[in-house]
Each structure stands twice: as C-alpha cells, then as structure tokens.
Design an enzyme around this catalytic site. Structure first.
Site, PDB file in Angstrom:
ATOM      1  N   ILE A  13      -4.306  -0.502   7.891  1.00  0.00           N
ATOM      2  CA  ILE A  13      -4.159   0.425   6.762  1.00  0.00           C
ATOM      3  C   ILE A  13      -2.679   0.760   6.594  1.00  0.00           C
ATOM      4  CG2 ILE A  13      -4.792   2.667   5.799  1.00  0.00           C
ATOM      5  CD1 ILE A  13      -7.321   2.565   7.551  1.00  0.00           C
ATOM      6  N   HIS A  14      -2.121   0.352   5.473  1.00  0.00           N
ATOM      7  CA  HIS A  14      -0.710   0.612   5.164  1.00  0.00           C
ATOM      8  C   HIS A  14      -0.600   0.788   3.654  1.00  0.00           C
ATOM      9  CE1 HIS A  14      -0.208  -3.522   3.696  1.00  0.00           C
ATOM     10  NE2 HIS A  14      -1.022  -3.840   4.685  1.00  0.00           N
ATOM     11  N   GLY A  15       0.583   0.938   3.143  1.00  0.00           N
ATOM     12  CA  GLY A  15       0.800   1.251   1.733  1.00  0.00           C
ATOM     13  C   GLY A  15       0.047   0.374   0.758  1.00  0.00           C
TER      14      GLY A  15
END
Length: 163
Positions: A13-15
């Site tokens: 989960i990242h930008g």
C-alpha cells in the site's frame, strides 16, 4: 467477493495504490495477501495506517484468503487483492480464487533477480508462476497506474530472452 483489481506490487500500500488505483476501481477494501507480511505485526499495523480513511485495509495469509473468499459477508465487497509475488497469486488461483487479469505494478530488484522493465525484476520462480498463470488464460499486464499503456509480461519476457 467482488475482485476489482488483483495486483502484484511488493511496495504494497503506497501512493499509487492508495489513490489512483483505489479511485479507478471503486474499491472499499484493500486486502494484502502475504504469509510473510501477515506474520509481521508491525508491518501489518503500518500497512493498515497507509490506506486512505475511506478504505479498509487487511493483511492476511493465502490460506485466510481462501477461507474468507466465499464467505457470505464478503459477497458484494469490492476489493483489491494486493500480492508481493506471482507465486502467491498462482497458489491462490490453484486454490480457487477466480482471476482474469493480474496487474503487475512493481517487483523490486534483489539478489538473484533480473530486471525486465525499469520497475519489474524476476527470478526463475517468478517466471514459472507467470507461465503457469498465462497458460490458464489469465492476462498478465504490467502497468504502474491505470493511465499507463499495458504491456503483457509474457511478451516482455520473450523480448528479453527470459523464455
């Protein structure tokens, strides 16, 4: 379970996942599927905090995914399944998780892997899993974000003489 996106991205989960992909797919949950990550309580906590406030995040093992996939409470839940590697995707498929398309967003370079694009690196185990999934008629697309042009991983592997 309404799987809106099944993605391999070892950044988890990242930008890009939390904003671009979540919005374009209309999901309400991100489910990280990884035996290794599921056993690390600190990493689980950090990943849950990385999700946008309107999206629930869970970190589970492959076995737990198989267990909950057909549960009535998950029937209409719009989810993104997020994996760290193609072997776990293959295992999930073999154990009954339906899939038509697998999005490959990022597989970092580590010892024993070879770069096939500027953000995807593979070893023989990854290649074997991709070949298996491709043989099942599953589309394996490389795209960081929805607006990127699709590249089929099998074509990239062939072009780079990995197959």
């Amino acid at each position: 379970m309404d799987i809106r996106l099944l993605r391999i991205d070892d950044r988890l989960i990242h930008g890009q996942v939390a904003t671009t992909w979540a919005k374009s797919t209309g999901i309400s949950r991100i489910i990280v599927v990884s035996d290794q990550v599921a056993s690390n309580s600190l990493q689980k906590l950090l990943l849950k905090q990385a999700a946008p406030p309107e999206i629930k995040a869970h970190v589970i093992s492959v076995s737990k995914l198989i267990e909950i996939a057909g549960h009535p409470l998950m029937k209409d839940v719009k989810v993104m399944l997020l994996f760290t590697n193609p072997s776990d995707v293959m295992e999930s498929y073999k154990r009954g998780i339906p899939m038509k398309v697998v999005n490959i967003g990022g597989m970092k370079f580590t010892e024993g892997k070879q770069m096939v694009t500027h953000f995807v690196s593979v070893d023989q185990e990854d290649i074997n899993a991709f070949q298996y999934l491709d043989a099942q008629g599953i589309e394996l697309e490389i795209r960081k974000v929805p607006s990127d042009r699709k590249q089929l991983v099998i074509d990239v592997l062939k072009k780079g003489d990995f197959l």
